[in-house]
Design a protein around this motif. Structure first.
Motif, PDB file in Angstrom:
ATOM      1  N   ALA A 252     -80.099 -11.573  35.555  1.00 44.19           N
ATOM      2  CA  ALA A 252     -81.527 -11.259  35.605  1.00 44.19           C
ATOM      3  C   ALA A 252     -81.698  -9.754  35.414  1.00 44.19           C
ATOM      4  N   LEU A 253     -82.828  -9.358  34.860  1.00 37.79           N
ATOM      5  CA  LEU A 253     -83.144  -7.953  34.680  1.00 37.79           C
ATOM      6  C   LEU A 253     -84.562  -7.711  35.170  1.00 37.79           C
ATOM      7  N   GLY A 254     -84.691  -6.752  36.081  1.00 34.58           N
ATOM      8  CA  GLY A 254     -86.002  -6.378  36.580  1.00 34.58           C
ATOM      9  C   GLY A 254     -86.263  -4.902  36.327  1.00 34.58           C
ATOM     10  N   VAL A 255     -87.464  -4.581  35.868  1.00 35.07           N
ATOM     11  CA  VAL A 255     -87.874  -3.206  35.617  1.00 35.07           C
ATOM     12  C   VAL A 255     -89.214  -2.989  36.309  1.00 35.07           C
ATOM     13  N   GLY A 256     -89.294  -1.945  37.110  1.00 32.69           N
ATOM     14  CA  GLY A 256     -90.533  -1.664  37.819  1.00 32.69           C
ATOM     15  C   GLY A 256     -90.798  -0.184  37.934  1.00 32.69           C
ATOM     16  N   TYR A 257     -92.062   0.163  38.097  1.00 28.81           N
ATOM     17  CA  TYR A 257     -92.468   1.545  38.305  1.00 28.81           C
ATOM     18  C   TYR A 257     -93.361   1.571  39.543  1.00 28.81           C
ATOM     19  N   LEU A 258     -92.948   2.334  40.553  1.00 31.20           N
ATOM     20  CA  LEU A 258     -93.690   2.446  41.794  1.00 31.20           C
ATOM     21  C   LEU A 258     -94.389   3.793  41.836  1.00 31.20           C
ATOM     22  N   ALA A 275     -91.854  -5.987  35.401  1.00 27.05           N
ATOM     23  CA  ALA A 275     -91.582  -7.164  34.586  1.00 27.05           C
ATOM     24  C   ALA A 275     -90.130  -7.560  34.809  1.00 27.05           C
ATOM     25  N   GLY A 276     -89.837  -8.823  34.581  1.00 26.54           N
ATOM     26  CA  GLY A 276     -88.470  -9.292  34.770  1.00 26.54           C
ATOM     27  C   GLY A 276     -88.216 -10.581  34.041  1.00 26.54           C
ATOM     28  N   ILE A 289     -94.441 -11.003  34.584  1.00 28.89           N
ATOM     29  CA  ILE A 289     -94.993  -9.658  34.635  1.00 28.89           C
ATOM     30  C   ILE A 289     -95.874  -9.584  35.875  1.00 28.89           C
ATOM     31  N   ALA A 290     -95.912  -8.411  36.500  1.00 30.18           N
ATOM     32  CA  ALA A 290     -96.666  -8.274  37.745  1.00 30.18           C
ATOM     33  C   ALA A 290     -97.311  -6.904  37.811  1.00 30.18           C
ATOM     34  N   GLN A 291     -98.476  -6.855  38.402  1.00 28.78           N
ATOM     35  CA  GLN A 291     -99.183  -5.603  38.642  1.00 28.78           C
ATOM     36  C   GLN A 291     -99.781  -5.649  40.047  1.00 28.78           C
ATOM     37  N   LYS A 292     -99.394  -4.685  40.864  1.00 31.76           N
ATOM     38  CA  LYS A 292     -99.946  -4.574  42.207  1.00 31.76           C
ATOM     39  C   LYS A 292    -100.662  -3.244  42.330  1.00 31.76           C
ATOM     40  N   PHE A 293    -101.924  -3.277  42.741  1.00 33.52           N
ATOM     41  CA  PHE A 293    -102.710  -2.063  42.958  1.00 33.52           C
ATOM     42  C   PHE A 293    -102.951  -1.897  44.461  1.00 33.52           C
TER      43      PHE A 293
END
Length: 570
Positions: A252-258, A275-276, A289-293
């Protein structure tokens, strides 16, 4: 002091005194009668002052967090000229002359409120004992008074640059930190530095950092050429081997920006864009894909998730007896869908309420190669109604969250309840209800030790498809059993985990729990609980946020499995 500087202090202090407790409209309603009486405003002046004051107060709302950063000053100075220009247009020269006298009263009230708010914030955030609070109060009072004096002197003598201000402010911070270091524990000091921004290299923590503008007489322009920029966020890139008792082996590959949408809101959980995807040896694959505000100092939260997957796993049937029989048929579930979860803080600092909606279209195929006929005598029967389905659910959420860190909590607790009502009215085809609740509690046992406890419950009623029933075996509830082996309309589970930080980025855990599924609540029995436990290793992936790569091995009754993932199980 010039009228220009006095007006700036008036608007800052007026806003600070009310921002911490109310909305801008209410603040304006409280401030206008005082201004009208003391400055002898006409009705027309009062009418013109109202929108001007509302805009200025809204621009200054960041002062409700007294531990602001450098951008706070940029915002304040950028909006000052418009506010003062409006005052000069509305007020007469005689009224402007009365402003300095009026601001003294407002300022003293604002400073009293802000000092108390700051002390309360520090005490709540660090969970000070009564004895620690008693010792820390005079230290924080002294720090507050010294910084107020420093800022007043800076504003009164505008010929001074930012360098003397910066050095003096750093001396105050160092002295305060040295005194608190004798009062607080190591974890509390670490949290204090993170809370105030000291761990990130910023200097002040009262009204913000050193102004990055030229505040000499006659200048109100923002200096956009400053070379000092605060780090806005942090990337997480995690290639993760998949070793899972349900899905098999793969990658699995996960990429995120916090990041924080508000530079001065370092005390709130970060927003996330990510996204992953994954693929395993049994043919399972998927992407998300995910977006948390996290908005307005954690007042509003919004989560958006979308994805599709093709999952191969074993269907054991419904009920605890079916799981104990350990007979299954291989199935393939193909689906796509999305989730929207929105909530807002409703009272206090930690309570949230919101609404959650999800939609999913799925198709279930049964691998008949290992069964003898259409009646599936060698395995459980997959409900025919569930083979092709569109489901959607809408319902409320309630949450209490006092964790100082959502990725690696060292204290506080989290409670969440969510209900979901399914049917044609919300876009689905089946009518049923599901309810889920859990409670997590975290105990800091020392600088590097945490004890975490988790308890959860689930209930489903109506014409529920098998994949929306309560599931025992998810990492957050109980490890050691294949996910999907135990499913039914009722589930309870509990886990406790001891977490130890080792040298550098390594850590270790030990955990134990138990859980059970049943047809109804009255059928739950303590002698039917399924125990599970194990040990694990951790590797910290990020520096700013404590996000771990998790590797666990767990045992259950006649079952075991290796689990890999990102972030803690709960």
């Amino acid at each position: 002091m010039s009228i220009r500087a006095a007006l700036f202090i008036v608007c800052v202090c007026l806003s600070a005194s009310h921002v911490v407790v109310a909305q801008s409209a209410l603040q304006t309603e409280q401030a206008l009668p005082i201004a009208k009486s003391r400055l002898n405003l006409t009705d027309q002046q009062t009418k013109e002052l109202r929108p001007l004051l509302e805009k200025r107060i809204e621009a200054l709302r960041k002062l409700r967090n007294p531990f602001g950063g450098e951008s706070l000053w940029r915002d304040l100075y950028a909006s000052r000229e418009k506010f003062e220009s409006g005052l000069r247009r509305i007020l007469t020269a005689d009224q402007l002359a009365l402003v300095p006298d009026l601001q003294v009263e407002w300022e003293n009230d604002a400073l009293t409120r802000l000092r108390q708010q700051q002390i309360n914030d520090v005490s709540d955030r660090l969970k000070l004992t009564p004895d620690q609070a008693s010792q820390a109060r005079p230290v924080l009072d002294q720090d507050f008074d010294q910084k107020v004096t420093l800022m007043r002197n800076y504003r009164e003598d505008q010929s001074k640059g930012t360098e003397p201000f910066s050095k003096a402010l750093e001396l105050i911070n160092e002295d305060t930190e040295a005194q608190l270091d004798r009062i607080l524990t190591d974890p509390q000091m670490a949290e204090f530095r993170r809370f105030t921004g000291r761990s990130k290299g910023s200097l002040p923590w009262l009204f913000g950092a050193v102004p990055t503008v030229d505040d000499r007489a006659g200048s109100g322009d923002v200096d956009t050429g400053s070379k000092t920029k605060r780090k806005r966020g942090e990337f997480v890139i995690a290639p993760i081997p998949v070793i899972n008792p349900t899905l098999g082996n793969g990658m699995a590959l996960g990429v995120g920006y916090l990041y924080h949408l508000d530079d001065d809101d370092a005390g709130s959980p970060p927003s996330l864009t990510g996204a992953g995807g994954f693929r395993t040896s049994n043919g399972s694959r998927g992407g998300v894909i995910a977006q948390k505000f996290v908005l307005r100092q954690n007042k509003y939260r919004l989560l958006l998730v979308g994805g599709r997957a093709n999952i191969h796993y074993n269907f054991f049937g419904i009920g605890a007896d079916a799981g104990d029989a350990n007979r299954s048929v291989p199935i393939e579930v193909t689906g796509k869908g999305f989730l929207i979860d929105a909530s807002m803080r409703v009272f206090g600092r930690y309570w949230f309420a919101g609404v959650r909606y999800y939609w999913m279209r799925s198709t279930v195929n049964v691998d008949r190669s290992n069964v003898s006929d259409d009646r599936f005598p060698n395995g459980p029967l997959v409900p025919e109604l569930d083979l092709e389905l569109r489901s959607a659910g809408l319902g409320p959420t309630f949450e209490y969250d006092s964790r100082p860190d959502s990725f690696y909590p060292r204290g506080g607790s989290q409670f969440r309840f969510q209900g979901s009502f399914h049917g044609r009215g919300v876009g689905g085809r089946r009518v049923y209800e599901t309810y889920q609740v859990f409670y997590n509690k975290y105990y800091g046992l020392g600088p590097r030790q945490v004890l975490a406890a988790h308890v959860a419950g689930c209930y489903a009623s109506g014409s529920v498809p098998f994949y929306d029933l309560c599931i025992l075996g998810q990492s957050k509830d109980l490890r050691g059993y294949e996910v999907g082996r135990y499913i039914d309309r009722v589930m309870i589970a509990s886990q406790a985990e001891y977490r130890l930080e080792l040298r550098k980025r390594l850590g270790a855990v030990a955990f134990f729990g138990a859980g059970e599924v049943a047809r109804k609540w009255s059928s739950l029995r303590t002698d039917s609980l399924k125990p599970g436990g194990g040990v694990g290793l951790r590797f910290r992936l990020t520096k700013e946020n404590h996000i771990n790569l998790r590797v666990d091995y767990a045992w259950g009754i006649g079952s075991s499995g290796l689990y890999l993932g990102v972030t803690e199980a709960f």
